[in-house]
Design a protein around this motif. Structure first.
Motif, PDB file in Angstrom:
ATOM      1  N   ARG A  64       4.988   6.423   1.408  1.00  0.00           N
ATOM      2  CA  ARG A  64       4.290   7.333   2.266  1.00  0.00           C
ATOM      3  C   ARG A  64       5.233   7.699   3.417  1.00  0.00           C
ATOM      4  O   ARG A  64       5.171   8.887   3.893  1.00  0.00           O
ATOM      5  N   ASN A  84       0.763  -1.193  -0.021  1.00  0.00           N
ATOM      6  CA  ASN A  84      -0.121   0.093   0.008  1.00  0.00           C
ATOM      7  C   ASN A  84       0.799   1.363   0.116  1.00  0.00           C
ATOM      8  O   ASN A  84       0.395   2.278   0.680  1.00  0.00           O
ATOM      9  N   GLN A 108      -0.620  12.401   2.488  1.00  0.00           N
ATOM     10  CA  GLN A 108       0.050  10.808   2.422  1.00  0.00           C
ATOM     11  C   GLN A 108       1.274  11.084   1.448  1.00  0.00           C
ATOM     12  O   GLN A 108       1.952  10.035   1.007  1.00  0.00           O
ATOM     13  N   SER A 121      -5.251  -1.158  -3.670  1.00  0.00           N
ATOM     14  CA  SER A 121      -4.958  -1.208  -2.478  1.00  0.00           C
ATOM     15  C   SER A 121      -5.603  -0.037  -1.820  1.00  0.00           C
ATOM     16  O   SER A 121      -5.837  -0.157  -0.558  1.00  0.00           O
ATOM     17  N   TYR A 122      -5.504   1.084  -2.384  1.00  0.00           N
ATOM     18  CA  TYR A 122      -6.101   2.279  -1.943  1.00  0.00           C
ATOM     19  C   TYR A 122      -7.609   2.456  -2.056  1.00  0.00           C
ATOM     20  O   TYR A 122      -8.163   3.328  -1.316  1.00  0.00           O
TER      21      TYR A 122
END
Ligand code: NAG
Ligand code: NAG
Ligand code: NAG
Ligand code: NAG
Length: 437
Positions: free
Chosen positions: A209, A204, A222, A247-248
């Protein structure tokens, strides 16, 4: 073992581990990023163990000032679940344009002394950048030249258009550490401004990030989408990866799209566009490219260009908002395009295509160097493509003033030779100034 013996042992163990190097509070991977305005600079670094405090000592002649921040525990997603601490300190109330010396750390260890220059005030100055994507640890061809140029004061900031380390998460994130150590010789001196690429996708995007600190105001907080002002320009970074990784969550696509839309409305308020006429975007995967690898950008209906049915078209949004220039990477090559919209080439004129072009200009600069080597081009150059180069290198950009923006391509293979250059000249910027239907 009695409780007392146990606690004595615990204390001894703790002391020993400090002495024998089991404890690691030494700062490393120091890097800078711009804060929300010219009076702020953010220093980010890593320690292996918690140091309790995160401090930047800084000043003009000596380091007589102090700024404090916070550290976040990062746990890598790999099998070892390696951890480190990311320290972030916002150094505020700087004098715009002033040069400072600084180091960072805590009473448990300090970095080397570095310098930075706070962003000059206002919009009436000429920022200089190095722009590139796709630089790994292995075969980081451009690194030495970028370190040299940075330390000689040739740039105000870096724009890294995604894909780093190959990959940040590799070997339980040790590749990420190594990349950030290599890049320190650049990033500890000038702001290293980034957008995310597919090589940061693991877990992710956590290694991206958690390692960077882009200006958060208005962005997603982020580092995935954010914007900042520099001199006569407004720069928007966004994630093309939202279209390719879920994934987000798919909601992220529209969250980002709406954010870009809002950010452009704000940047286009007359007083803002007047002060900062240049709007420049950076996103990793190109809207257009003519490489042979079958990537999204090789397709006529590329997702990044059209939104792929997942969002409205980014190309249309940028066209309508009068975005001037778009940087991309992902393809390990350099490609400059004629001003183009929806595959239609719209030169300013035949003699001066980049003087008052009626469409945005796209540059793909993804050849800083990585172990995946080059991406070749298809034999027939499309009519929207102006020049294509498969040398390793990077782009230099100087925004001279409100009307003149200069770019040149440095070839590392040819010992720093300038292999392409272009002056983009615009007397008018803004929504409704394009005419390329
Ligand atoms: C951590 O910080 C606290 C509060 O400032 C302090 O009391 C404590 O002694 C510090 N611990 C270490 C190991 O430095
Ligand atoms: C990925 O990270 C974002 C932001 O922290 C979070 O909202 C999302 O739920 C995460 N997705 C997964 C699958 O962990
Ligand atoms: C745009 O300008 C270039 C350079 O003069 C020229 O080669 C190209 O054919 C032009 N394209 C169009 C569609 O006019
Ligand atoms: C803008 O920069 C260009 C290129 O350096 C220069 O020729 C031009 O005179 C400048 N314009 C103004 C108003 O200073």
């Amino acid at each position: 073992m009695s409780t007392m013996v146990a606690s004595i042992c615990a204390v001894l163990l703790c002391l020993f581990s400090h002495v024998l190097g089991g404890f690691y509070g030494q700062p490393e991977q120091v890097h800078l990023s711009y804060g929300e305005d010219a009076t702020t600079m953010v220093v980010t670094w890593v320690t292996k163990d918690p140091t309790n405090t995160s401090i930047v000592e800084y000043g003009t002649n000596d380091m007589n000032m102090i700024a404090k921040g916070v550290a976040d525990l990062f746990t890598d997603g790999g099998p070892e679940k390696r951890i480190f601490y990311t320290h972030r300190v916002k150094v505020m109330n700087l004098t715009p344009g002033q040069k400072y010396m600084y180091h960072c750390g805590s009473h448990l260890g300090w970095s080397d002394i570095f310098t930075f220059t706070a962003m000059p005030p206002g919009s009436d100055w000429s920022p200089r950048f190095a722009v590139y994507g796709d630089m790994g640890n292995i075969n980081a061809q451009s690194m030495g030249r970028l370190q040299e140029e940075t330390q000689r004061g040739h740039f105000d900031a870096i724009l890294h258009v995604g894909d780093m380390a190959y990959n940040m998460d590799t070997d339980n994130a040790r590749f990420g550490d190594e990349f950030m150590r290599q890049v320190e010789a650049v990033a500890a001196y000038i702001p290293y401004m980034t957008c995310v690429g597919n090589h940061e996708s693991a877990y992710n995007f956590s290694n991206y990030r958690e390692r960077f600190t882009m200006p958060a105001a208005g962005g997603d907080g982020q580092n995935l989408w954010w914007s900042f002002n520099i001199g006569p320009a407004h720069i928007i970074a966004f994630s093309t990866e939202v279209y390719f990784y879920t994934s987000y969550g798919t909601a992220q696509i529209m969250n980002q799209f709406s954010w870009i839309e809002q950010d452009l409305i704000e940047a286009n308020k007359p007083e803002n566009r007047q002060a900062r006429p240049w709007i420049i975007t950076m996103g990793h995967r190109p809207a257009y490219c003519s490489n042979t690898d079958g990537d999204d950008c090789t397709k006529h209906q590329s997702i990044v260009r059209t939104g792929g049915g997942k969002s409205p078209s980014l190309e249309t949004l940028f066209y309508k908002a009068g975005v001037d220039l778009q940087f991309w990477a992902h393809e390990h090559s350099y490609e400059r395009e004629w001003p183009v919209y929806n595959f239609k080439v719209c030169n300013g004129s035949l003699d001066a295509p980049y003087t008052n072009p009626p469409a945005p200009v796209h540059i793909v600069t993804g050849s800083a160097g990585c172990q995946e080597r080059h991406d070749p081009f298809i034999a027939d150059k499309p009519d929207w493509s102006a020049i294509r180069l498969d040398d390793y290198g990077y782009t230099r950009m100087t925004i001279h003033n409100r009307t003149h923006l200069y770019m040149e391509q440095v070839s590392d293979d040819q010992d720093g030779k300038i292999v392409d250059k272009v002056m983009l000249i615009k007397d008018k910027h803004g929504p409704g100034t394009y005419n390329c239907m």
